[in-house]
Design a protein around this motif. Structure first.
Motif, PDB file in Angstrom:
ATOM      1  N   HIS A  90     -14.475   0.751   1.354  1.00  0.00           N
ATOM      2  CA  HIS A  90     -15.520   0.170   0.502  1.00  0.00           C
ATOM      3  C   HIS A  90     -15.262  -1.317   0.349  1.00  0.00           C
ATOM      4  O   HIS A  90     -14.124  -1.728   0.132  1.00  0.00           O
ATOM      5  CB  HIS A  90     -15.497   0.829  -0.888  1.00  0.00           C
ATOM      6  N   ILE A  91     -16.315  -2.104   0.491  1.00  0.00           N
ATOM      7  CA  ILE A  91     -16.244  -3.535   0.186  1.00  0.00           C
ATOM      8  C   ILE A  91     -17.570  -3.928  -0.450  1.00  0.00           C
ATOM      9  O   ILE A  91     -18.641  -3.656   0.103  1.00  0.00           O
ATOM     10  CB  ILE A  91     -16.009  -4.401   1.441  1.00  0.00           C
ATOM     11  N   SER A  92     -17.492  -4.532  -1.627  1.00  0.00           N
ATOM     12  CA  SER A  92     -18.675  -5.104  -2.277  1.00  0.00           C
ATOM     13  C   SER A  92     -18.305  -6.511  -2.736  1.00  0.00           C
ATOM     14  O   SER A  92     -17.219  -7.010  -2.423  1.00  0.00           O
ATOM     15  CB  SER A  92     -19.126  -4.240  -3.460  1.00  0.00           C
ATOM     16  N   ASN A  93     -19.169  -7.130  -3.493  1.00  0.00           N
ATOM     17  CA  ASN A  93     -18.879  -8.476  -4.003  1.00  0.00           C
ATOM     18  C   ASN A  93     -17.777  -8.487  -5.050  1.00  0.00           C
ATOM     19  O   ASN A  93     -17.196  -9.537  -5.324  1.00  0.00           O
ATOM     20  CB  ASN A  93     -20.136  -9.102  -4.602  1.00  0.00           C
ATOM     21  N   THR A  94     -17.486  -7.334  -5.658  1.00  0.00           N
ATOM     22  CA  THR A  94     -16.521  -7.301  -6.764  1.00  0.00           C
ATOM     23  C   THR A  94     -15.362  -6.326  -6.581  1.00  0.00           C
ATOM     24  O   THR A  94     -14.424  -6.345  -7.365  1.00  0.00           O
ATOM     25  CB  THR A  94     -17.227  -6.945  -8.082  1.00  0.00           C
ATOM     26  N   SER A  95     -15.421  -5.463  -5.567  1.00  0.00           N
ATOM     27  CA  SER A  95     -14.339  -4.494  -5.372  1.00  0.00           C
ATOM     28  C   SER A  95     -14.218  -4.106  -3.910  1.00  0.00           C
ATOM     29  O   SER A  95     -15.163  -4.228  -3.134  1.00  0.00           O
ATOM     30  CB  SER A  95     -14.567  -3.246  -6.227  1.00  0.00           C
ATOM     31  N   ALA A  96     -13.031  -3.630  -3.569  1.00  0.00           N
ATOM     32  CA  ALA A  96     -12.771  -3.184  -2.198  1.00  0.00           C
ATOM     33  C   ALA A  96     -11.671  -2.123  -2.236  1.00  0.00           C
ATOM     34  O   ALA A  96     -10.785  -2.168  -3.093  1.00  0.00           O
ATOM     35  CB  ALA A  96     -12.347  -4.352  -1.323  1.00  0.00           C
ATOM     36  N   VAL A  97     -11.756  -1.183  -1.303  1.00  0.00           N
ATOM     37  CA  VAL A  97     -10.756  -0.123  -1.187  1.00  0.00           C
ATOM     38  C   VAL A  97     -10.278  -0.090   0.259  1.00  0.00           C
ATOM     39  O   VAL A  97     -11.089  -0.019   1.186  1.00  0.00           O
ATOM     40  CB  VAL A  97     -11.336   1.255  -1.581  1.00  0.00           C
ATOM     41  N   CYS A  98      -8.968  -0.133   0.419  1.00  0.00           N
ATOM     42  CA  CYS A  98      -8.370  -0.192   1.751  1.00  0.00           C
ATOM     43  C   CYS A  98      -7.313   0.908   1.901  1.00  0.00           C
ATOM     44  O   CYS A  98      -6.467   1.080   1.030  1.00  0.00           O
ATOM     45  CB  CYS A  98      -7.712  -1.561   1.929  1.00  0.00           C
ATOM     46  N   LEU A  99      -7.392   1.645   3.008  1.00  0.00           N
ATOM     47  CA  LEU A  99      -6.379   2.635   3.362  1.00  0.00           C
ATOM     48  C   LEU A  99      -5.633   2.097   4.578  1.00  0.00           C
ATOM     49  O   LEU A  99      -6.237   1.454   5.447  1.00  0.00           O
ATOM     50  CB  LEU A  99      -7.023   3.972   3.694  1.00  0.00           C
ATOM     51  N   TYR A 100      -4.329   2.346   4.657  1.00  0.00           N
ATOM     52  CA  TYR A 100      -3.530   1.754   5.727  1.00  0.00           C
ATOM     53  C   TYR A 100      -2.234   2.519   5.931  1.00  0.00           C
ATOM     54  O   TYR A 100      -1.878   3.400   5.149  1.00  0.00           O
ATOM     55  CB  TYR A 100      -3.220   0.281   5.420  1.00  0.00           C
ATOM     56  N   GLU A 101      -1.527   2.142   6.983  1.00  0.00           N
ATOM     57  CA  GLU A 101      -0.182   2.634   7.231  1.00  0.00           C
ATOM     58  C   GLU A 101       0.778   1.486   6.950  1.00  0.00           C
ATOM     59  O   GLU A 101       0.448   0.321   7.181  1.00  0.00           O
ATOM     60  CB  GLU A 101      -0.037   3.074   8.682  1.00  0.00           C
ATOM     61  N   PHE A 102       1.948   1.812   6.417  1.00  0.00           N
ATOM     62  CA  PHE A 102       2.971   0.791   6.201  1.00  0.00           C
ATOM     63  C   PHE A 102       4.280   1.268   6.811  1.00  0.00           C
ATOM     64  O   PHE A 102       4.544   2.469   6.923  1.00  0.00           O
ATOM     65  CB  PHE A 102       3.147   0.473   4.704  1.00  0.00           C
ATOM     66  N   LYS A 159      11.954  -5.929   7.413  1.00  0.00           N
ATOM     67  CA  LYS A 159      10.738  -6.169   8.188  1.00  0.00           C
ATOM     68  C   LYS A 159       9.701  -5.209   7.626  1.00  0.00           C
ATOM     69  O   LYS A 159       9.905  -3.995   7.631  1.00  0.00           O
ATOM     70  CB  LYS A 159      10.952  -5.876   9.672  1.00  0.00           C
ATOM     71  N   TYR A 160       8.580  -5.741   7.121  1.00  0.00           N
ATOM     72  CA  TYR A 160       7.553  -4.924   6.480  1.00  0.00           C
ATOM     73  C   TYR A 160       6.224  -5.197   7.162  1.00  0.00           C
ATOM     74  O   TYR A 160       5.844  -6.357   7.345  1.00  0.00           O
ATOM     75  CB  TYR A 160       7.457  -5.261   4.994  1.00  0.00           C
ATOM     76  N   THR A 161       5.523  -4.129   7.537  1.00  0.00           N
ATOM     77  CA  THR A 161       4.219  -4.294   8.177  1.00  0.00           C
ATOM     78  C   THR A 161       3.197  -3.327   7.585  1.00  0.00           C
ATOM     79  O   THR A 161       3.541  -2.231   7.135  1.00  0.00           O
ATOM     80  CB  THR A 161       4.281  -4.056   9.697  1.00  0.00           C
ATOM     81  N   ILE A 162       1.967  -3.786   7.579  1.00  0.00           N
ATOM     82  CA  ILE A 162       0.803  -2.969   7.220  1.00  0.00           C
ATOM     83  C   ILE A 162      -0.085  -2.931   8.457  1.00  0.00           C
ATOM     84  O   ILE A 162      -0.351  -3.978   9.066  1.00  0.00           O
ATOM     85  CB  ILE A 162       0.044  -3.584   6.027  1.00  0.00           C
ATOM     86  N   SER A 163      -0.539  -1.738   8.845  1.00  0.00           N
ATOM     87  CA  SER A 163      -1.356  -1.622  10.057  1.00  0.00           C
ATOM     88  C   SER A 163      -2.447  -0.574   9.876  1.00  0.00           C
ATOM     89  O   SER A 163      -2.468   0.163   8.894  1.00  0.00           O
ATOM     90  CB  SER A 163      -0.474  -1.251  11.253  1.00  0.00           C
ATOM     91  N   ASN A 164      -3.318  -0.512  10.859  1.00  0.00           N
ATOM     92  CA  ASN A 164      -4.418   0.469  10.882  1.00  0.00           C
ATOM     93  C   ASN A 164      -5.213   0.479   9.577  1.00  0.00           C
ATOM     94  O   ASN A 164      -5.473   1.534   9.010  1.00  0.00           O
ATOM     95  CB  ASN A 164      -3.895   1.864  11.224  1.00  0.00           C
TER      96      ASN A 164
END
Length: 122
Positions: free
Chosen positions: A70-82, A60-65
């Motif tokens: 950063h989000i633009s038309n060509t790139s995005a950066v996401c931080l999360y807990e797994f 069972k694998y989850t990504i949360s929070n």
């Protein structure tokens, strides 16, 4: 598709333990860092993911929070807990930590370019 939708699909793909669902979400030059090393390119990343899939049964694998730094038309950066849990050698095991993913928009689709997973700070 948006970067947010891509991360949701990625979570479901990882939970399925099916490389065929994971691979289309990754850039051909993907770089993934786990606690045991850094893996570059689809060939190396496939090998380590499939090894993990084979060793953890009924995962069972989850990504949360998720936090989109950063989000633009060509790139995005996401931080999360797994978090994950499953059976390894007949024993229930679990773990988790923090992750950072960088996504790029190329060839009319969002793909994960890099992923870094680490333990939660104590």
């Amino acid at each position: 598709m948006t970067p947010q939708n891509t991360m949701k699909k990625y979570e479901r793909a990882l939970a399925s333990q099916d490389w065929g669902l994971v691979e289309p979400l990754l850039h051909k030059d993907i770089c993934v860092t786990f606690s045991n090393g850094t893996y570059k390119g689809l060939h190396e990343v496939k090998s380590v993911f499939e090894s993990n899939f084979a060793s953890i049964k009924n995962e069972k694998y989850t990504i949360s929070n998720l936090h989109w730094a950063h989000i633009s038309n060509t790139s995005a950066v996401c931080l999360y807990e797994f978090n994950w849990k499953g059976m390894i050698n007949g024993e229930l095991c679990s773990g988790g930590g923090r992750g950072t993913s960088v996504l790029i928009f190329e060839d009319e689709q969002w793909q994960i370019m890099t992923e870094h997973l680490g333990l939660n700070a104590s």
